[in-house]
Motif scaffolding. Structure first.
Motif, PDB file in Angstrom:
ATOM      1  N   ILE A   1      39.408  33.297  47.133  1.00 46.60           N
ATOM      2  CA  ILE A   1      38.064  33.603  46.664  1.00 46.60           C
ATOM      3  C   ILE A   1      38.071  35.104  46.030  1.00 46.60           C
ATOM      4  O   ILE A   1      37.412  35.225  45.077  1.00 46.60           O
ATOM      5  N   GLY A   2      38.756  36.056  46.809  1.00 48.30           N
ATOM      6  CA  GLY A   2      38.860  37.467  46.074  1.00 48.30           C
ATOM      7  C   GLY A   2      39.211  37.361  44.518  1.00 48.30           C
ATOM      8  O   GLY A   2      38.952  38.353  43.932  1.00 48.30           O
ATOM      9  N   GLN A   3      40.321  36.734  44.274  1.00 52.81           N
ATOM     10  CA  GLN A   3      40.840  36.363  43.019  1.00 52.81           C
ATOM     11  C   GLN A   3      40.039  35.800  42.092  1.00 52.81           C
ATOM     12  O   GLN A   3      39.918  36.176  40.993  1.00 52.81           O
ATOM     13  N   ILE A   4      39.176  34.631  42.583  1.00 49.20           N
ATOM     14  CA  ILE A   4      38.295  34.142  41.906  1.00 49.20           C
ATOM     15  C   ILE A   4      36.997  35.124  41.425  1.00 49.20           C
ATOM     16  O   ILE A   4      36.722  35.261  40.321  1.00 49.20           O
ATOM     17  N   VAL A   5      36.630  35.726  42.349  1.00 48.23           N
ATOM     18  CA  VAL A   5      35.755  37.001  41.990  1.00 48.23           C
ATOM     19  C   VAL A   5      36.273  37.816  40.909  1.00 48.23           C
ATOM     20  O   VAL A   5      35.489  38.301  40.266  1.00 48.23           O
ATOM     21  N   GLU A   6      37.467  38.387  41.275  1.00 44.37           N
ATOM     22  CA  GLU A   6      38.055  39.298  40.322  1.00 44.37           C
ATOM     23  C   GLU A   6      38.165  38.910  38.911  1.00 44.37           C
ATOM     24  O   GLU A   6      38.189  39.814  37.949  1.00 44.37           O
ATOM     25  N   GLU A   7      38.662  37.574  38.968  1.00 46.47           N
ATOM     26  CA  GLU A   7      39.257  37.441  37.604  1.00 46.47           C
ATOM     27  C   GLU A   7      38.406  36.449  36.776  1.00 46.47           C
ATOM     28  O   GLU A   7      38.502  36.216  35.681  1.00 46.47           O
ATOM     29  N   GLN A   8      37.400  35.885  37.402  1.00 48.21           N
ATOM     30  CA  GLN A   8      36.683  34.612  36.599  1.00 48.21           C
ATOM     31  C   GLN A   8      35.109  34.786  36.619  1.00 48.21           C
ATOM     32  O   GLN A   8      34.561  34.481  35.619  1.00 48.21           O
ATOM     33  N   ILE A   9      34.666  35.443  37.790  1.00 44.51           N
ATOM     34  CA  ILE A   9      33.250  35.633  37.593  1.00 44.51           C
ATOM     35  C   ILE A   9      32.440  36.299  36.779  1.00 44.51           C
ATOM     36  O   ILE A   9      31.427  35.893  36.071  1.00 44.51           O
ATOM     37  N   ASP A  10      33.144  37.528  36.280  1.00 43.54           N
ATOM     38  CA  ASP A  10      32.279  38.362  35.220  1.00 43.54           C
ATOM     39  C   ASP A  10      32.455  37.534  33.655  1.00 43.54           C
ATOM     40  O   ASP A  10      31.580  37.296  33.122  1.00 43.54           O
ATOM     41  N   LEU A  11      33.833  36.732  33.694  1.00 45.04           N
ATOM     42  CA  LEU A  11      33.850  35.988  32.252  1.00 45.04           C
ATOM     43  C   LEU A  11      32.992  35.059  32.179  1.00 45.04           C
ATOM     44  O   LEU A  11      32.233  34.727  31.256  1.00 45.04           O
ATOM     45  N   ALA A  12      32.611  34.173  33.448  1.00 50.26           N
ATOM     46  CA  ALA A  12      31.553  33.238  33.694  1.00 50.26           C
ATOM     47  C   ALA A  12      30.315  33.494  33.315  1.00 50.26           C
ATOM     48  O   ALA A  12      29.428  33.042  32.449  1.00 50.26           O
ATOM     49  N   ALA A  13      30.009  34.685  34.003  1.00 51.23           N
ATOM     50  CA  ALA A  13      28.620  35.082  33.623  1.00 51.23           C
ATOM     51  C   ALA A  13      28.298  35.581  32.312  1.00 51.23           C
ATOM     52  O   ALA A  13      27.109  35.317  31.934  1.00 51.23           O
ATOM     53  N   ALA A  14      29.173  36.317  31.578  1.00 49.65           N
ATOM     54  CA  ALA A  14      29.042  36.667  30.495  1.00 49.65           C
ATOM     55  C   ALA A  14      28.831  35.640  29.230  1.00 49.65           C
ATOM     56  O   ALA A  14      28.511  35.654  28.444  1.00 49.65           O
ATOM     57  N   MET A  15      29.295  34.358  29.860  1.00 52.20           N
ATOM     58  CA  MET A  15      29.180  33.288  28.748  1.00 52.20           C
ATOM     59  C   MET A  15      27.888  32.654  28.698  1.00 52.20           C
ATOM     60  O   MET A  15      27.418  32.110  27.905  1.00 52.20           O
TER      61      MET A  15
END
Length: 265
Positions: free
Chosen positions: A60-74
């Protein structure tokens, strides 16, 4: 009640479950429930866009670090987030940290989409699951609480009879088969408010004759050699099956059915 909504875009966030393992296609790639869901949504909405940021093995830490900002920006119409289960399967797991990171993910994603979808993941029966069940249930309680506070939908697959059937799981005993993924896609589809295509997805498959003692022992030995020992080795060395692996669909682009080429033996 079904509302038959129209969604124009979907971003999927998570680990191997959302990447699609082990729904293996003839060309060696994976499909999975998120791809099946995107295909259905695209069939209803011309120009539908889809991204899948999930990578196998991610905590979950890697998901937060690597994916969350990208998904939110879309800023898509729908975001699905399934994560934290890999953490619960680690020998040493700080559930307080897992809950905190999941909370952070939801707080960042919910305002960036029209509908956030969370999940209580399925799990097959067996001694491994029983060992980690308290952690899983703590994770799912957190999911329910976050959904209530942030207006997210929850797809509840935990304890669904059909998905507890060992025949729904691949030989690695961690990932669903193609039929398992299809049923998950149906569950998410209905949770989003679309009219059911399969009203019996929760119904177990017809019973079959149980395997004999020799067949079970052979399968156990094969599972231990091919899957369990490598998994333990990665845990001991701090490696992950997703190290260095990119997301399967990193950009939010118009969805097209994949052209699958059959690999010749």
């Amino acid at each position: 009640m079904h509302t038959n909504p129209t969604h124009t875009s979907l971003v999927a966030v998570g680990d191997s479950f959302t990447e699609g393992m082990s729904d293996l296609l003839p060309d060696g790639s994976y499909r999975g429930w998120a791809d099946v869901l995107a295909g259905r949504m695209a069939a209803r909405t011309p120009g539908f866009r889809y991204a899948n940021l999930a990578v196998r093995g991610k905590l979950i830490g890697q998901i937060v670090e690597e994916q969350i900002d990208l998904a939110a920006a879309m800023r898509p119409d729908v975001i699905t987030l399934v994560g934290g289960l890999n953490d619960t399967l680690r020998p040493k797991c700080d559930m307080g940290r897992v809950r905190g990171l999941l909370t952070e993910a939801v707080e960042r994603l919910a305002p960036s989409c029209k509908q956030l979808v969370l999940m209580r993941s399925p799990g097959r029966q067996g001694p491994v699951l029983e060992r980690f069940r308290p952690r899983m249930e703590e994770l799912f309680a957190c999911v329910d609480d976050l959904a209530e506070r942030h207006g997210a939908l929850v797809v509840d697959l935990y304890g669904v009879p059909s998905l507890a059937d060992p025949r729904m799981w691949d030989v690695d005993r961690l990932h669903l088969t193609a039929e398992g993924h299809r049923r998950v896609a149906e569950a998410v589809w209905q949770t989003l408010g679309y009219e059911a295509e399969d009203t019996e997805w929760r119904t177990p498959m017809p019973p079959s004759a149980p395997p004999g003692w020799l067949e079970r022992r052979t399968a156990d030995v094969r599972f231990t050699r091919r899957h369990l020992l490598p998994w333990i080795g990665r845990r001991l060395t701090g490696r992950s099956s997703g190290d260095g692996r990119p997301a399967k669909r990193p950009d939010l682009l118009p969805y097209e059915e994949p052209i699958v080429q059959i690999i010749q033996e």
